[in-house]
Write a protein that holds these residues in place. Structure first.
Motif, PDB file in Angstrom:
ATOM      1  N   ILE A  32      52.594  87.029  51.962  1.00  0.00           N
ATOM      2  CA  ILE A  32      51.521  86.215  52.140  1.00  0.00           C
ATOM      3  C   ILE A  32      50.969  86.015  53.644  1.00  0.00           C
ATOM      4  O   ILE A  32      51.991  86.081  54.428  1.00  0.00           O
ATOM      5  CB  ILE A  32      51.902  84.846  51.776  1.00  0.00           C
ATOM      6  N   TYR A  33      49.933  86.318  53.934  1.00  0.00           N
ATOM      7  CA  TYR A  33      49.340  86.111  55.261  1.00  0.00           C
ATOM      8  C   TYR A  33      48.778  84.718  55.201  1.00  0.00           C
ATOM      9  O   TYR A  33      48.002  84.403  54.659  1.00  0.00           O
ATOM     10  CB  TYR A  33      48.665  87.013  55.624  1.00  0.00           C
ATOM     11  N   LEU A  34      49.262  83.958  56.344  1.00  0.00           N
ATOM     12  CA  LEU A  34      48.731  82.553  56.409  1.00  0.00           C
ATOM     13  C   LEU A  34      48.043  82.452  57.813  1.00  0.00           C
ATOM     14  O   LEU A  34      48.906  82.477  58.861  1.00  0.00           O
ATOM     15  CB  LEU A  34      49.920  81.602  56.367  1.00  0.00           C
ATOM     16  N   GLY A  35      46.935  82.036  57.975  1.00  0.00           N
ATOM     17  CA  GLY A  35      46.122  81.678  59.161  1.00  0.00           C
ATOM     18  C   GLY A  35      46.303  80.310  59.518  1.00  0.00           C
ATOM     19  O   GLY A  35      46.262  79.439  58.866  1.00  0.00           O
ATOM     20  N   LEU A  36      47.023  79.843  60.617  1.00  0.00           N
ATOM     21  CA  LEU A  36      46.924  78.518  60.897  1.00  0.00           C
ATOM     22  C   LEU A  36      45.948  77.944  61.834  1.00  0.00           C
ATOM     23  O   LEU A  36      45.659  78.839  62.790  1.00  0.00           O
ATOM     24  CB  LEU A  36      48.448  78.206  61.407  1.00  0.00           C
ATOM     25  N   GLY A  37      45.563  76.931  61.736  1.00  0.00           N
ATOM     26  CA  GLY A  37      44.540  76.225  62.953  1.00  0.00           C
ATOM     27  C   GLY A  37      43.461  75.640  62.344  1.00  0.00           C
ATOM     28  O   GLY A  37      43.011  76.320  61.401  1.00  0.00           O
ATOM     29  N   GLY A  38      42.791  74.736  62.788  1.00  0.00           N
ATOM     30  CA  GLY A  38      41.382  74.124  62.259  1.00  0.00           C
ATOM     31  C   GLY A  38      41.532  73.512  60.969  1.00  0.00           C
ATOM     32  O   GLY A  38      40.195  73.243  60.355  1.00  0.00           O
ATOM     33  N   SER A  39      42.729  73.076  60.652  1.00  0.00           N
ATOM     34  CA  SER A  39      42.831  72.463  59.256  1.00  0.00           C
ATOM     35  C   SER A  39      42.488  71.062  59.488  1.00  0.00           C
ATOM     36  O   SER A  39      42.375  70.172  58.110  1.00  0.00           O
ATOM     37  CB  SER A  39      44.094  72.824  58.532  1.00  0.00           C
ATOM     38  N   ALA A  40      42.887  70.362  60.319  1.00  0.00           N
ATOM     39  CA  ALA A  40      42.293  69.089  60.674  1.00  0.00           C
ATOM     40  C   ALA A  40      43.395  67.873  59.872  1.00  0.00           C
ATOM     41  O   ALA A  40      43.202  66.956  59.439  1.00  0.00           O
ATOM     42  CB  ALA A  40      40.930  68.451  60.236  1.00  0.00           C
ATOM     43  N   THR A  41      44.531  68.515  59.996  1.00  0.00           N
ATOM     44  CA  THR A  41      45.767  67.800  59.315  1.00  0.00           C
ATOM     45  C   THR A  41      46.480  67.376  60.421  1.00  0.00           C
ATOM     46  O   THR A  41      46.775  68.094  61.485  1.00  0.00           O
ATOM     47  CB  THR A  41      46.622  68.425  58.350  1.00  0.00           C
ATOM     48  N   THR A  42      47.322  66.586  60.102  1.00  0.00           N
ATOM     49  CA  THR A  42      48.273  65.719  61.089  1.00  0.00           C
ATOM     50  C   THR A  42      49.807  65.651  60.595  1.00  0.00           C
ATOM     51  O   THR A  42      50.420  65.184  61.112  1.00  0.00           O
ATOM     52  CB  THR A  42      47.725  64.550  61.510  1.00  0.00           C
ATOM     53  N   ASP A  43      50.029  66.625  59.446  1.00  0.00           N
ATOM     54  CA  ASP A  43      51.325  66.230  58.999  1.00  0.00           C
ATOM     55  C   ASP A  43      52.150  67.306  59.421  1.00  0.00           C
ATOM     56  O   ASP A  43      53.427  67.419  58.944  1.00  0.00           O
ATOM     57  CB  ASP A  43      51.282  66.186  57.486  1.00  0.00           C
ATOM     58  N   GLY A  44      51.908  68.363  60.273  1.00  0.00           N
ATOM     59  CA  GLY A  44      52.845  69.229  60.906  1.00  0.00           C
ATOM     60  C   GLY A  44      53.478  70.225  59.755  1.00  0.00           C
ATOM     61  O   GLY A  44      54.609  70.588  60.103  1.00  0.00           O
ATOM     62  N   GLY A  45      52.786  70.337  58.633  1.00  0.00           N
ATOM     63  CA  GLY A  45      53.349  71.398  57.639  1.00  0.00           C
ATOM     64  C   GLY A  45      54.197  70.655  56.579  1.00  0.00           C
ATOM     65  O   GLY A  45      54.525  71.240  55.662  1.00  0.00           O
ATOM     66  N   VAL A  46      54.463  69.603  56.943  1.00  0.00           N
ATOM     67  CA  VAL A  46      55.328  68.620  55.766  1.00  0.00           C
ATOM     68  C   VAL A  46      54.787  68.688  54.354  1.00  0.00           C
ATOM     69  O   VAL A  46      55.382  68.907  53.412  1.00  0.00           O
ATOM     70  CB  VAL A  46      55.585  67.235  56.162  1.00  0.00           C
ATOM     71  N   GLY A  47      53.419  68.517  54.285  1.00  0.00           N
ATOM     72  CA  GLY A  47      52.870  68.572  53.058  1.00  0.00           C
ATOM     73  C   GLY A  47      53.112  70.019  52.420  1.00  0.00           C
ATOM     74  O   GLY A  47      53.317  70.049  51.026  1.00  0.00           O
ATOM     75  N   MET A  48      53.022  70.964  53.021  1.00  0.00           N
ATOM     76  CA  MET A  48      53.117  72.359  52.765  1.00  0.00           C
ATOM     77  C   MET A  48      54.553  72.668  51.981  1.00  0.00           C
ATOM     78  O   MET A  48      54.991  73.102  51.099  1.00  0.00           O
ATOM     79  CB  MET A  48      52.921  73.233  53.699  1.00  0.00           C
ATOM     80  N   ALA A  49      55.655  72.029  52.610  1.00  0.00           N
ATOM     81  CA  ALA A  49      56.992  72.276  52.418  1.00  0.00           C
ATOM     82  C   ALA A  49      57.337  71.321  51.177  1.00  0.00           C
ATOM     83  O   ALA A  49      58.119  71.762  50.324  1.00  0.00           O
ATOM     84  CB  ALA A  49      57.978  71.592  53.688  1.00  0.00           C
ATOM     85  N   LYS A  50      56.452  70.316  51.223  1.00  0.00           N
ATOM     86  CA  LYS A  50      56.731  69.361  49.759  1.00  0.00           C
ATOM     87  C   LYS A  50      56.488  70.209  48.628  1.00  0.00           C
ATOM     88  O   LYS A  50      57.039  69.908  47.485  1.00  0.00           O
ATOM     89  CB  LYS A  50      56.084  67.906  50.021  1.00  0.00           C
ATOM     90  N   ALA A  51      55.293  70.837  48.937  1.00  0.00           N
ATOM     91  CA  ALA A  51      54.815  71.558  47.516  1.00  0.00           C
ATOM     92  C   ALA A  51      55.842  72.665  47.255  1.00  0.00           C
ATOM     93  O   ALA A  51      55.994  72.960  45.940  1.00  0.00           O
ATOM     94  CB  ALA A  51      53.480  72.138  47.695  1.00  0.00           C
TER      95      ALA A  51
END
Length: 51
Positions: A32-51
């Motif tokens: 899985i290739y994941l590009g980061l940046g410009g997502s306008a989120t402020t959760d530091g990836g915590v939401g992604m980890a919860k999923a």
């Protein structure tokens, strides 16, 4: 387009990204290739980890 409010970025989450990654893994993805940046989120990836 939705009517975005100025504080929407404060409520935004990366949870949906985590759901997409999980779906790809469940479908048998080996890489899985994941590009980061410009997502306008402020959760530091915590939401992604919860999923």
């Amino acid at each position: 387009m939705t009517d975005a409010l100025p504080d929407d970025a404060l409520r935004a989450s990366t949870y949906g990204v985590g759901e997409l990654i999980k779906g790809a893994m469940d479908a048998g993805a080996k890489t899985i290739y994941l590009g980061l940046g410009g997502s306008a989120t402020t959760d530091g990836g915590v939401g992604m980890a919860k999923a």
